[in-house]
Design an enzyme around this catalytic site. Structure first.
Site, PDB file in Angstrom:
ATOM      1  N   HIS A   1       0.867  -1.182   0.000  1.00 60.30           N
ATOM      2  CA  HIS A   1       0.000   0.000   0.000  1.00 60.30           C
ATOM      3  C   HIS A   1       0.903   1.231   0.000  1.00 60.30           C
ATOM      4  CE1 HIS A   1      -3.744  -1.971   1.788  1.00 60.30           C
ATOM      5  NE2 HIS A   1      -2.807  -2.895   1.949  1.00 60.30           N
TER       6      HIS A   1
ATOM      7  N   TYR B   1      -5.508  -7.185  -2.595  1.00 60.82           N
ATOM      8  CA  TYR B   1      -5.659  -6.002  -3.458  1.00 60.82           C
ATOM      9  C   TYR B   1      -4.981  -6.213  -4.802  1.00 60.82           C
ATOM     10  CZ  TYR B   1      -1.194  -4.816  -1.018  1.00 60.82           C
ATOM     11  OH  TYR B   1       0.049  -4.839  -0.444  1.00 60.82           O
TER      12      TYR B   1
HETATM   13  P1  FAD Z   1      14.349  -2.680   4.145  1.00 57.72           P
HETATM   14  O1  FAD Z   1      13.277  -2.624   3.130  1.00 57.72           O
HETATM   15  O2  FAD Z   1      14.518  -3.937   4.903  1.00 57.72           O
HETATM   16  O3  FAD Z   1      15.706  -2.336   3.413  1.00 57.72           O
HETATM   17  C1  FAD Z   1      16.947  -2.493   4.041  1.00 57.72           C
HETATM   18  C2  FAD Z   1      18.007  -2.587   2.956  1.00 57.72           C
HETATM   19  O4  FAD Z   1      19.297  -2.593   3.593  1.00 57.72           O
HETATM   20  C3  FAD Z   1      17.906  -3.874   2.149  1.00 57.72           C
HETATM   21  O5  FAD Z   1      17.974  -3.570   0.775  1.00 57.72           O
HETATM   22  C4  FAD Z   1      19.100  -4.699   2.633  1.00 57.72           C
HETATM   23  O6  FAD Z   1      19.619  -5.547   1.635  1.00 57.72           O
HETATM   24  C5  FAD Z   1      20.103  -3.601   3.013  1.00 57.72           C
HETATM   25  N1  FAD Z   1      21.079  -4.024   4.030  1.00 57.72           N
HETATM   26  C6  FAD Z   1      20.824  -4.718   5.160  1.00 57.72           C
HETATM   27  N2  FAD Z   1      21.967  -4.929   5.850  1.00 57.72           N
HETATM   28  C7  FAD Z   1      22.965  -4.345   5.120  1.00 57.72           C
HETATM   29  C8  FAD Z   1      24.378  -4.234   5.311  1.00 57.72           C
HETATM   30  N3  FAD Z   1      24.987  -4.765   6.386  1.00 57.72           N
HETATM   31  N4  FAD Z   1      25.100  -3.567   4.374  1.00 57.72           N
HETATM   32  C9  FAD Z   1      24.492  -3.021   3.286  1.00 57.72           C
HETATM   33  N5  FAD Z   1      23.164  -3.107   3.053  1.00 57.72           N
HETATM   34  C10 FAD Z   1      22.403  -3.758   3.976  1.00 57.72           C
HETATM   35  N6  FAD Z   1       4.967  -1.296   4.463  1.00 57.72           N
HETATM   36  C11 FAD Z   1       4.142  -0.403   3.861  1.00 57.72           C
HETATM   37  O7  FAD Z   1       4.390   0.820   3.922  1.00 57.72           O
HETATM   38  N7  FAD Z   1       3.021  -0.834   3.195  1.00 57.72           N
HETATM   39  C12 FAD Z   1       2.704  -2.163   3.094  1.00 57.72           C
HETATM   40  O8  FAD Z   1       1.696  -2.516   2.474  1.00 57.72           O
HETATM   41  C13 FAD Z   1       3.578  -3.136   3.726  1.00 57.72           C
HETATM   42  N8  FAD Z   1       3.311  -4.466   3.667  1.00 57.72           N
HETATM   43  C14 FAD Z   1       4.167  -5.356   4.291  1.00 57.72           C
HETATM   44  C15 FAD Z   1       3.881  -6.736   4.276  1.00 57.72           C
HETATM   45  C16 FAD Z   1       4.728  -7.655   4.905  1.00 57.72           C
HETATM   46  C17 FAD Z   1       4.372  -9.114   4.921  1.00 57.72           C
HETATM   47  C18 FAD Z   1       5.904  -7.180   5.539  1.00 57.72           C
HETATM   48  C19 FAD Z   1       6.853  -8.159   6.211  1.00 57.72           C
HETATM   49  C20 FAD Z   1       6.196  -5.823   5.562  1.00 57.72           C
HETATM   50  C21 FAD Z   1       5.332  -4.904   4.950  1.00 57.72           C
HETATM   51  N9  FAD Z   1       5.577  -3.522   4.994  1.00 57.72           N
HETATM   52  C22 FAD Z   1       4.729  -2.631   4.403  1.00 57.72           C
HETATM   53  C23 FAD Z   1       6.721  -3.017   5.756  1.00 57.72           C
HETATM   54  C24 FAD Z   1       7.882  -2.697   4.868  1.00 57.72           C
HETATM   55  O9  FAD Z   1       8.206  -3.804   4.060  1.00 57.72           O
HETATM   56  C25 FAD Z   1       9.110  -2.307   5.688  1.00 57.72           C
HETATM   57  O10 FAD Z   1       8.749  -1.504   6.764  1.00 57.72           O
HETATM   58  C26 FAD Z   1      10.057  -1.537   4.780  1.00 57.72           C
HETATM   59  O11 FAD Z   1      10.548  -2.385   3.772  1.00 57.72           O
HETATM   60  C27 FAD Z   1      11.212  -0.950   5.570  1.00 57.72           C
HETATM   61  O12 FAD Z   1      12.067  -0.279   4.688  1.00 57.72           O
HETATM   62  P2  FAD Z   1      13.581  -0.060   5.058  1.00 57.72           P
HETATM   63  O13 FAD Z   1      14.169   0.632   3.878  1.00 57.72           O
HETATM   64  O14 FAD Z   1      13.693   0.552   6.389  1.00 57.72           O
HETATM   65  O15 FAD Z   1      14.189  -1.521   5.215  1.00 57.72           O
END
Ligand code: FAD
Length: 382
Positions: free
Chosen positions: A47, A215
Site C-alpha cells: 500500500h 488487493y
Molecule cells: P528494508 O526494506 O529492509 O531495506 C533495508 C536494505 O538494507 C535492504 O535492501 C538490505 O539488503 C540492506 N542491508 C541490510 N543490511 C545491510 C548491510 N549490512 N550492508 C548493506 N546493506 C544492507 N509497508 C508499507 O508501507 N506498506 C505495506 O503494504 C507493507 N506491507 C508489508 C507486508 C509484509 C508481509 C511485511 C513483512 C512488511 C510490509 N511492509 C509494508 C513493511 C515494509 O516492508 C518495511 O517496513 C520496509 O521495507 C522498511 O524499509 P527499510 O528501507 O527501512 O528496510
C-alpha cells in the site's frame, strides 16, 4: 558538492533509496551502499498511502506511480465467513481531495525500481555489505565484506530490521518474532464463479485470530496480491521466509468465504514470512550515526505503513538537514527524532494491535500527514 559533508546511506531498500533521492535533490553529497548484488521483482504488493505519495511527488515519481498502481475507491473490511462489510473507508477521489494525494496499491518491485531509477547510478554501489562501522569522532570508517573501506562524515542506517548500525548504537539484539507469519502471493486475477463476491480492489478479511488482505497491484487490475497474518507459535529467526503451498493455505483458511477460497485456488506461488518487531528504541542517533525505517522501528505490517514510516523518516531527516545545516548534524538528528519518534511509535503500536480500519474510523491523522509542511516541534518540547 565536493566540499559538503559526505553522507553515507547504508541500505537501498524503500527507505534508503527514497532518503538518498531526497538528499541528492537538496544538493547533499550522498553515496548509497547496498549489500544485494541487485534487486529483482519480489512477489509482493504494498500500500502506498497519500502520506507517502506526497514524498514521491517531491522525488518526481508520483505520476508514474499513479499510472502503474491500482487506485481503490474504498478499503473494505469484511467478515471472514459471511463477507459482511465491517468497514468501508473512502479512498479514491476522496483521498486526493481530503488527504492531498492518491491512495495506491502497487507491486512492491515496481515501486522499488522507480525509486532506484531516481538515483544516479554513480551514487549507488551494489554488493557492499557493511560489516563494521567506526565513528572516530571526526570521521566514520565503513568496512565492507568485500574488504574495501569508505569514509563518511554522516552515516544513515537504512539497513533494515537486522541493522548493523543499530547494533553499533545499541548492541547486538535480535528483533522479536511477533508470533505471526504472513503468507504472500501475487498471481493473475482469477475469474469470478457463482456464489462469489466481486473482487474488491482493496479488502481485508478478518476472523478473530487471523486475516487476509487482498488487493490489485496494477492499474489494469490483472494481478492480485494477498498477504495474511496467521498466528504460529514458533519460528526460526535464521529464516526470513520459507516456501508455503496451496495445501497449507487451504488448511489455514478452511471454511472461509468462497471468494477467499477462490483466491487460494488461484494461487500460483506462495511464501510465508516471519513478522518481526522491536520495542521503541531509547535512541535514534549517536555521534555521526543515525537510524531510519525498519532499522529504527520495525513493526508488524498491519497498518501497511512500515515502508511509509521509513520514507517519511528520510523526508524529515532531509528537511532537518536543510533546516539547521548538515554540518550541524547533532542538532539535525535531535530535531529529526523529536519530529518522528511519536508518530512512528504510534504506528508501531497500532500495527502491533492489528486494529487498523477493522471498523469505520477516521484515518486522516495518518493519511493526511504531510512531512514537508507539518509544523516542526523543537527537541526540548518533544
Ligand atoms: P528494508 O526494506 O529492509 O531495506 C533495508 C536494505 O538494507 C535492504 O535492501 C538490505 O539488503 C540492506 N542491508 C541490510 N543490511 C545491510 C548491510 N549490512 N550492508 C548493506 N546493506 C544492507 N509497508 C508499507 O508501507 N506498506 C505495506 O503494504 C507493507 N506491507 C508489508 C507486508 C509484509 C508481509 C511485511 C513483512 C512488511 C510490509 N511492509 C509494508 C513493511 C515494509 O516492508 C518495511 O517496513 C520496509 O521495507 C522498511 O524499509 P527499510 O528501507 O527501512 O528496510
Amino acid at each position: 558538492m565536493s566540499n559538503s559533508p559526505r553522507i553515507a546511506v547504508v541500505g537501498a531498500g524503500l527507505g534508503g533509496a527514497a532518503t538518498a533521492a531526497l538528499l541528492l535533490q537538496e544538493g547533499f553529497n550522498v553515496r548509497v551502499y547496498e549489500q544485494a548484488p541487485g534487486f529483482s521483482r519480489l512477489g509482493a504488493g504494498i500500500h502506498v498511502g497519500p502520506n507517502v505519495m506526497k514524498v514521491l511527488r517531491r522525488i518526481g515519481i508520483e505520476d508514474e506511480m499513479n499510472r502503474q498502481g491500482s487506485r481503490p475507491d474504498f478499503w473494505y473490511s469484511r467478515h471472514w465467513q459471511t463477507g459482511d462489510v465491517l468497514a468501508q473507508i473512502p479512498l479514491g477521489d476522496y483521498a486526493v481531495k481530503h488527504y492531498g494525494a492518491s491512495y495506491l496499491t502497487v507491486h512492491r518491485g515496481d515501486f522499488h525500481e522507480l525509486l532506484i531509477k531516481a538515483l544516479p547510478s554513480e551514487r549507488l554501489s551494489f554488493g557492499k555489505c557493511l560489516t563494521k562501522v567506526e565513528d572516530r569522532g571526526d570521521v566514520v570508517i565503513l568496512s565492507f565484506a568485500d574488504g574495501t573501506t569508505e569514509e563518511a562524515d554522516i552515516v544513515i542506517g537504512a539497513d533494515g530490521v537486522n541493522s548493523r548500525i543499530r547494533e553499533e548504537l545499541l548492541g547486538v539484539e535480535p528483533p522479536k518474532y511477533a508470533g505471526y507469519l504472513a503468507h504472500r502471493a501475487v498471481f493473475p486475477t482469477p475469474e469470478l464463479k457463482a456464489g462469489m463476491l466481486p473482487f474488491d480492489a482493496c479488502v481485508k478479511w478478518w476472523s478473530d485470530d487471523r486475516h487476509m488482505m487482498v488487493y490489485f497491484v496494477t492499474s489494469k487490475a490483472n494481478e492480485l496480491y494477498y498477504v495474511t497474518g496467521v498466528p504460529v507459535e514458533k519460528w526460526d529467526l535464521n529464516d526470513r521466509w520459507l516456501p508455503s503451498s496451496k495445501e497449507e493455505m487451504r488448511e489455514t483458511f478452511h471454511g472461509w468465504h468462497p471468494t477467499v477460497q477462490a483466491l487460494v485456488d488461484a494461487t500460483v506461488e506462495v511464501t510465508k514470512w516471519s513478522l518481526l518487531e522491536r520495542d521503541p528504541l531509547p535512541l535514534w542517533s549517536r555521534g555521526r550515526l543515525v537510524l531510519l525505517g525498519d532499522a529504527c522501528h520495525p513493526m508488524k505490517p498491519h497498518m501497511a505503513q512500515g515502508a511509509a514510516m521509513a520514507i517519511e523518516d528520510g523526508a524529515m531527516l532531509a528537511r532537518c538537514f536543510k533546516e539547521v545545516g548538515v554540518s550541524n548534524y547533532a542538532d539535525a538528528f535531535a530535531l529529526y527524532e523529536a519530529n518522528r519518534a511519536a508518530r512512528a511509535s504510534k504506528v508501531q503500536r497500532i500495527s502491533h494491535d492489528n486494529t487498523w480500519l477493522r471498523t469505520n474510523e477516521d484515518p486522516s491523522w495518518c493519511f493526511g500527514y504531510d512531512v514537508f509542511t507539518e509544523p516542526l516541534v523543537s527537541p526540548s518540547k518533544a
